[in-house]
Design a protein around this motif. Structure first.
Motif: not given
Lengths: 176, 115
Positions: B20-21, B23-25
């Motif tokens: 997720d990190r 993919d994080a904006p």
């Protein structure tokens, strides 16, 4: 906006996105919207940290509340009247992630998300807050606004249920 | 918080966290900038002004409207306009003025019209 608050928000940004992603059932676009709306609340001082809890638990509570607001809005959009209005205003968009986006998702992460989605919402929340965000059960109770006893119960039941849902080969240590 | 027996779950969640990190904006400081408050446009006051003016005009119209309703005493029909007189006077003439067609056959002493 105080500099100290901005620094804390920046430091928590990746974890906050992970929490928003969990609150939005893994939908990337919705999670970004939720996080942006939560930042807007802080910028407009509609959400202010009063110091009664740690900054992280307060901030995660704001994100959780904002996600619930977004969920209700989404449910309205999916209603018949909402669809009609969206067609009239031409503001309709596909909330589903693109196929390319799906391909990029890690299989193990997707499997975990699928299993968490089968748990009751409270159990999935407490497992995410404890294992993913490394919060204590007390902090998780503050974020979820429930008692510590209730959180402990959700935690134990959630762990047992998640283990039964996860495939046996998912228990190996990931190779990084 | 997490005993040794929970390491399996912890490993899975940490792996998801790493994904997720990625993919994080990216962090954008402008998200925290206070939105510019627009000054109230005069056009936004037009509906309220129209409603207020309509209420005033309606109130003036209602208060100045002439009253067409008559008082009750004038509105009722005149029931007792006829002059007081003998009841059924026109229906039953008095015996003194009654003249039957056969009065000429009466004997003279009881005929009132016989002089």
């Amino acid at each position: 906006m105080e500099r100290a608050i901005a620094d804390q928000l920046e430091a928590l940004h990746p974890d906050a996105f992970g929490w928003a992603l969990h609150c939005c059932a893994g939908e990337h676009g919705r999670a970004e919207d939720v996080l942006q709306n939560a930042y807007l609340k802080v910028a407009q001082e509609r959400a202010q940290h009063d110091g009664r809890s740690s900054f992280k638990t307060w901030w995660f509570g704001v994100i959780r509340f904002t996600a619930h607001e977004e969920f209700r809005r989404q449910r309205y959009r999916e209603s018949l009247l909402g669809k009609l209005l969206l067609q009239l205003t031409g503001d309709a968009h596909d909330p589903k992630p693109s196929p390319a986006r799906k391909m990029e998702l890690d299989e193990r992460t997707a499997e975990l998300r699928r299993c968490l989605a089968q748990l009751p919402a409270r159990q999935a929340e407490v497992l995410h807050l404890v294992f993913y965000q490394d919060l204590t059960l007390n902090e998780a109770a503050e974020v979820m606004r429930v008692s510590i006893g209730s959180v402990r119960q959700h935690y134990e039941r959630g762990k047992a249920r998640l283990r039964t849902l996860l495939q046996p080969d998912d228990f190996h240590e990931p190779e990084v | 918080m997490n005993p040794k027996s929970d390491d399996d779950l912890l490993a899975i969640f940490l792996h998801a966290r790493r994904c997720d990190r990625e993919d994080a904006p990216v962090w954008r400081p402008e998200l925290l900038e206070r939105p510019i408050q627009r000054p109230a446009s005069p056009l936004r006051l037009i509906p309220a002004a129209l409603v207020t003016a309509s209420v005033i005009v309606l109130a003036v119209f209602l208060t100045r409207m002439p009253q067409h309703e008559l008082p009750l005493s004038e509105a009722l029909p005149p029931l007792f306009e006829s002059q007081p007189g003998e009841l059924f006077a026109s229906v039953e003439p008095s015996l003194m003025s009654f003249e039957a067609p056969s009065d000429f056959l009466l004997p003279d002493h009881i005929n009132p019209y016989n002089p």
